[in-house]
Design an enzyme around this catalytic site. Structure first.
Site, mmCIF file in Angstrom:
data_model
loop_
_atom_site.group_PDB
_atom_site.id
_atom_site.type_symbol
_atom_site.label_atom_id
_atom_site.label_comp_id
_atom_site.label_asym_id
_atom_site.label_seq_id
_atom_site.Cartn_x
_atom_site.Cartn_y
_atom_site.Cartn_z
ATOM 1 N N ASP A 153 -0.202 5.233 1.139
ATOM 2 C CA ASP A 153 -0.638 6.283 2.245
ATOM 3 C C ASP A 153 -0.624 5.580 3.623
ATOM 4 O OD1 ASP A 153 -0.707 8.837 0.707
ATOM 5 O OD2 ASP A 153 -2.179 7.565 -0.522
ATOM 6 N N ASP A 212 0.868 -1.173 -0.001
ATOM 7 C CA ASP A 212 0.117 -0.042 0.097
ATOM 8 C C ASP A 212 0.833 1.236 -0.050
ATOM 9 O OD1 ASP A 212 -2.489 1.714 0.355
ATOM 10 O OD2 ASP A 212 -1.843 1.766 2.443
#
Length: 226
Positions: A18, A16
């Protein structure tokens, strides 16, 4: 810790972005809460947490549904966009251990992909500014799929781009929706908590809850045969 055979069956790692690679979730959260107050409303923390890891357009729909037709969404949205651009434009901090883990995986020739709910422009800009783009063989963003997290589409896209079966992909996530998406895709999630705490659901879906990315790096560093 992961069982040795679990890590040995991993052929690729999907990140991922953020809240995992970049410390962006906290400043974005503050901007959104402040913008909500500025238009005369208050956003409950529990509601905000349901949006973490969800693509922007779907968050917009959640906000409209939560506050109803009396909420001045266009004013709120404009303020959020300009302030987020300003805050992130001042520089984005890389989370502890991210660069070291990427370097470890690269040295071991483990294929790496990104699967982010952010748009491609945002992802490419921040990866490039941090000199991390070179580590990623594939980048899947919300622009590439019709459904975002918690649906599995982003992780299926990333695994397909790497030409690795989803069940042989380790996924690193900080959000509940991201973990749900990775698990639904058939991948093996590790949660590295950021704004959200670990829950019994997360423990049941993950192969590991890691304190930070340094801990994940050590898993690979201690597996010389990988």
């Amino acid at each position: 810790m992961l069982l040795p055979e679990t890590l040995a069956n991993i052929d690729a790692v999907i990140f991922d972005m953020d809240g995992l690679i970049f410390d962006t979730e906290r400043p974005i959260r503050q901007v959104i809460l402040d913008a909500t107050l500025a238009v005369g409303f208050e956003m409950p923390e529990a509601f905000y947490q349901t949006m973490i890891g969800v693509p922007g357009p779907e968050c917009d729909a959640l906000i409209k549904g939560h506050f109803g037709p009396g909420f001045p969404f266009e004013i709120f949205d404009g303020a959020c966009r300009s302030e987020i651009a300003r805050v992130l434009g001042e520089g984005v901090a890389v989370k502890p251990g991210a660069a070291e883990l990427l370097g470890e995986l690269h040295a071991r020739q483990v294929p790496i992909a990104l699967a982010t709910s952010s748009g491609r422009e945002h992802a490419e800009r921040h990866l490039g500014a941090a000199d991390l783009r070179r580590f990623f063989s594939a980048v899947a963003t919300r622009n590439d799929v019709s459904r975002g997290k918690p649906h599995p589409d982003l992780f299926l896209k990333a695994a397909n781009d790497l030409r690795v079966a989803p069940e042989r992909c380790l996924v690193l996530e900080d959000s509940h929706n991201g973990v749900r998406a990775a698990h639904a895709a058939g991948c093996r999630p590790i949660m590295v908590p950021d704004l959200l705490e670990t829950t019994d659901e997360m423990r049941s879906l993950c192969v590991l809850i890691a304190s930070d990315l340094h801990e994940v790096r050590l898993l690979f560093a201690n597996r010389p045969g990988l």
